[in-house]
Design a protein around this motif. Structure first.
Motif, short mmCIF file in Angstrom:
data_model
loop_
_atom_site.label_atom_id
_atom_site.label_comp_id
_atom_site.label_asym_id
_atom_site.label_seq_id
_atom_site.Cartn_x
_atom_site.Cartn_y
_atom_site.Cartn_z
N ARG A 7 26.18 24.16 -1.70
CA ARG A 7 27.19 23.15 -1.38
C ARG A 7 27.50 22.34 -2.63
N HIS A 8 28.57 21.57 -2.56
CA HIS A 8 28.87 20.63 -3.64
C HIS A 8 27.90 19.45 -3.55
N ALA A 9 27.56 18.90 -4.68
CA ALA A 9 26.67 17.74 -4.72
C ALA A 9 27.36 16.54 -4.10
N ARG A 10 26.52 15.61 -3.63
CA ARG A 10 26.99 14.33 -3.10
C ARG A 10 26.30 13.22 -3.90
N ARG A 46 30.63 11.23 -17.16
CA ARG A 46 31.05 12.57 -17.61
C ARG A 46 30.54 13.70 -16.73
N SER A 47 29.66 13.41 -15.79
CA SER A 47 29.07 14.43 -14.94
C SER A 47 28.95 13.87 -13.52
N VAL A 48 29.99 14.11 -12.73
CA VAL A 48 30.08 13.53 -11.39
C VAL A 48 29.69 14.57 -10.33
N PRO A 49 29.44 14.15 -9.09
CA PRO A 49 29.00 15.11 -8.07
C PRO A 49 29.87 16.36 -7.94
N VAL A 54 24.86 22.63 -5.49
CA VAL A 54 23.47 22.40 -5.14
C VAL A 54 22.99 23.53 -4.24
N ALA A 55 21.76 24.01 -4.50
CA ALA A 55 21.12 25.00 -3.65
C ALA A 55 20.06 24.31 -2.82
N GLU A 56 20.08 24.54 -1.52
CA GLU A 56 19.09 23.97 -0.60
C GLU A 56 18.39 25.07 0.17
#
Length: 162
Positions: A7-10, A46-49, A54-56
């Protein structure tokens, strides 16, 4: 081991990703010194969610991949670059890195990219094997570009067309 959920990071992943990043630090893949307290946030200006996949496994973060643009130039907007990949020690060998790479390829395509690139240290044989098995090819080498752990190390550029 089951297939990880990608999924995309939060924003609320900041602490877990920071811990994972520190736990997986190694001179095999990092040219930066080992992180020391006090630790800053994982996400920055410079590095946003949205830049992280992300691997869970069973609701636990076990890996991440950072996907970004190699430059801010409009003439380079068709390229995405893998700018970080980490897998928790306990999840290594279970295909987490491979699943993250495949998700990055799909995300890059979704963003309209034509190419996907990365940089890897020459002595990081496990990562290079993984990247090659997923279709990346060596496109250039900067010999002895970094001095890491008492030795000069090549910076290897790899890429693929999407």
């Amino acid at each position: 081991m089951p297939v990880p959920h990608i999924r995309h990071a939060r924003l609320d992943d900041d602490e877990a990703l920071g811990r994972l990043d520190r736990a997986t630090w190694s001179p095999l893949h990092s040219v930066q010194p080992r992180p020391e307290p006090p630790y800053g946030p994982f996400f920055t200006e410079r590095s946003v969610p949205r830049d992280h996949l992300v691997a869970e496994l069973a609701g636990t973060v076990v890996g991440y991949l950072t996907l970004g643009c190699p430059t801010p130039l409009a003439s380079n907007a068709h390229v995405r670059q893998i700018q970080g990949l980490a897998v928790a020690e306990e999840a290594r060998g279970a295909g987490v890195g491979r699943v993250l790479l495949r998700a990055a390829r799909e995300e890059a395509r979704r963003q309209g990219a034509r190419r996907l690139t990365l940089r890897v240290l020459g002595h990081n044989t496990p990562a290079r094997r993984l990247y090659e098995s997923e279709g990346f090819a060596v496109e250039g080498v900067l010999p002895e570009e970094f001095f890491v752990g008492g030795a000069y190390v090549d910076d290897v550029f790899m890429g693929m067309f999407l």
